[in-house]
Design a protein around this motif. Structure first.
Motif, PDB file in Angstrom:
ATOM      1  N   GLU A 113      -9.757  -3.177  -2.355  1.00 36.83           N
ATOM      2  CA  GLU A 113      -8.411  -3.490  -1.866  1.00 36.83           C
ATOM      3  C   GLU A 113      -7.722  -4.523  -2.755  1.00 36.83           C
ATOM      4  O   GLU A 113      -6.511  -4.439  -2.999  1.00 36.83           O
ATOM      5  CB  GLU A 113      -8.474  -3.987  -0.423  1.00 36.83           C
ATOM      6  CG  GLU A 113      -8.890  -2.907   0.574  1.00 36.83           C
ATOM      7  CD  GLU A 113      -9.223  -3.461   1.947  1.00 36.83           C
ATOM      8  OE1 GLU A 113      -8.818  -2.811   2.940  1.00 36.83           O
ATOM      9  OE2 GLU A 113      -9.872  -4.525   2.025  1.00 36.83           O
ATOM     10  N   ALA A 116      -6.558  -2.741  -5.804  1.00 32.22           N
ATOM     11  CA  ALA A 116      -5.380  -1.932  -5.471  1.00 32.22           C
ATOM     12  C   ALA A 116      -4.129  -2.808  -5.420  1.00 32.22           C
ATOM     13  O   ALA A 116      -3.058  -2.410  -5.908  1.00 32.22           O
ATOM     14  CB  ALA A 116      -5.587  -1.217  -4.139  1.00 32.22           C
ATOM     15  N   GLN A 117      -4.251  -4.000  -4.862  1.00 30.92           N
ATOM     16  CA  GLN A 117      -3.114  -4.925  -4.801  1.00 30.92           C
ATOM     17  C   GLN A 117      -2.687  -5.369  -6.201  1.00 30.92           C
ATOM     18  O   GLN A 117      -1.492  -5.470  -6.496  1.00 30.92           O
ATOM     19  CB  GLN A 117      -3.463  -6.152  -3.940  1.00 30.92           C
ATOM     20  CG  GLN A 117      -3.583  -5.864  -2.463  1.00 30.92           C
ATOM     21  CD  GLN A 117      -2.255  -5.427  -1.864  1.00 30.92           C
ATOM     22  OE1 GLN A 117      -1.210  -5.947  -2.195  1.00 30.92           O
ATOM     23  NE2 GLN A 117      -2.312  -4.454  -0.980  1.00 30.92           N
ATOM     24  N   LYS A 119      -3.163  -3.674  -9.030  1.00 32.53           N
ATOM     25  CA  LYS A 119      -2.542  -2.518  -9.686  1.00 32.53           C
ATOM     26  C   LYS A 119      -1.122  -2.312  -9.180  1.00 32.53           C
ATOM     27  O   LYS A 119      -0.213  -2.014  -9.959  1.00 32.53           O
ATOM     28  CB  LYS A 119      -3.390  -1.261  -9.455  1.00 32.53           C
ATOM     29  CG  LYS A 119      -4.659  -1.244 -10.269  1.00 32.53           C
ATOM     30  CD  LYS A 119      -5.474  -0.002  -9.992  1.00 32.53           C
ATOM     31  CE  LYS A 119      -6.793  -0.061 -10.756  1.00 32.53           C
ATOM     32  NZ  LYS A 119      -7.655   1.092 -10.461  1.00 32.53           N
ATOM     33  N   LYS A 120      -0.932  -2.492  -7.894  1.00 36.54           N
ATOM     34  CA  LYS A 120       0.406  -2.350  -7.301  1.00 36.54           C
ATOM     35  C   LYS A 120       1.352  -3.394  -7.902  1.00 36.54           C
ATOM     36  O   LYS A 120       2.479  -3.080  -8.284  1.00 36.54           O
ATOM     37  CB  LYS A 120       0.319  -2.520  -5.786  1.00 36.54           C
ATOM     38  CG  LYS A 120       1.618  -2.363  -5.056  1.00 36.54           C
ATOM     39  CD  LYS A 120       1.395  -2.510  -3.556  1.00 36.54           C
ATOM     40  CE  LYS A 120       2.702  -2.534  -2.796  1.00 36.54           C
ATOM     41  NZ  LYS A 120       2.484  -2.754  -1.356  1.00 36.54           N
ATOM     42  N   ALA A 121       0.888  -4.619  -8.017  1.00 36.58           N
ATOM     43  CA  ALA A 121       1.712  -5.688  -8.591  1.00 36.58           C
ATOM     44  C   ALA A 121       2.003  -5.442 -10.065  1.00 36.58           C
ATOM     45  O   ALA A 121       3.117  -5.684 -10.523  1.00 36.58           O
ATOM     46  CB  ALA A 121       1.012  -7.041  -8.403  1.00 36.58           C
ATOM     47  N   GLY A 123       2.292  -2.586 -11.450  1.00 39.69           N
ATOM     48  CA  GLY A 123       3.293  -1.523 -11.487  1.00 39.69           C
ATOM     49  C   GLY A 123       4.707  -2.053 -11.331  1.00 39.69           C
ATOM     50  O   GLY A 123       5.655  -1.494 -11.878  1.00 39.69           O
ATOM     51  N   LYS A 124       4.855  -3.129 -10.603  1.00 40.14           N
ATOM     52  CA  LYS A 124       6.180  -3.721 -10.393  1.00 40.14           C
ATOM     53  C   LYS A 124       6.660  -4.493 -11.613  1.00 40.14           C
ATOM     54  O   LYS A 124       7.862  -4.635 -11.824  1.00 40.14           O
ATOM     55  CB  LYS A 124       6.140  -4.681  -9.190  1.00 40.14           C
ATOM     56  CG  LYS A 124       5.969  -3.981  -7.868  1.00 40.14           C
ATOM     57  CD  LYS A 124       5.908  -5.005  -6.754  1.00 40.14           C
ATOM     58  CE  LYS A 124       5.636  -4.349  -5.421  1.00 40.14           C
ATOM     59  NZ  LYS A 124       5.495  -5.347  -4.342  1.00 40.14           N
TER      60      LYS A 124
END
Length: 126
Positions: A113, A116-117, A119-121, A123-124
């Protein structure tokens, strides 16, 4: 020279750590380049209103870390190391990542998790 060091009674960290962190920040930022003289232990003690022992401890630990060098009779100076700024920046990054991961673990997130957080950041940011 010392007017830019601000120690806080409200900071939970010991005063010597606050001194160390602020000196490292000045070196990382390029405000205090290699060879820059540091205030004498007594001068910094008076300006920051902490004991000579506290400042001495900060200087001793900074010297052990290779951030400063002390020359008998001359004082303390920022170490003349080509990699000093890079090493201080890497150490700060590592500390920040450790704090981030500890915070995420306290929130109950698994390694998957957390990744995943991240990777999400990332991406931004692109």
């Amino acid at each position: 020279m010392t007017e830019a060091l601000f120690l806080s009674q409200n900071d939970s960290r010991p005063m010597y750590l606050q001194i160390m962190e602020q000196i490292k920040q000045k070196v990382r930022a390029g405000d205090w380049p290699a060879g820059h003289p540091l205030p004498s232990i007594r001068e910094l003690s008076v300006v920051t209103k902490v004991s000579v022992i506290t400042v001495k401890r900060a200087y001793t630990e900074l010297e052990q870390e290779g951030v400063i060098v002390t020359q008998a009779g001359r004082g303390s100076f920022v170490a003349d190391s080509a990699d000093l700024t890079t090493e201080l920046t890497k150490a700060e990054l590592e500390k920040t990542l450790d704090n981030f991961i500890s915070c995420m673990k306290r929130l109950g997130l698994s390694d998957t998790e957390i990744l995943a957080q991240v990777k999400k950041a990332l991406g931004k940011v692109r």
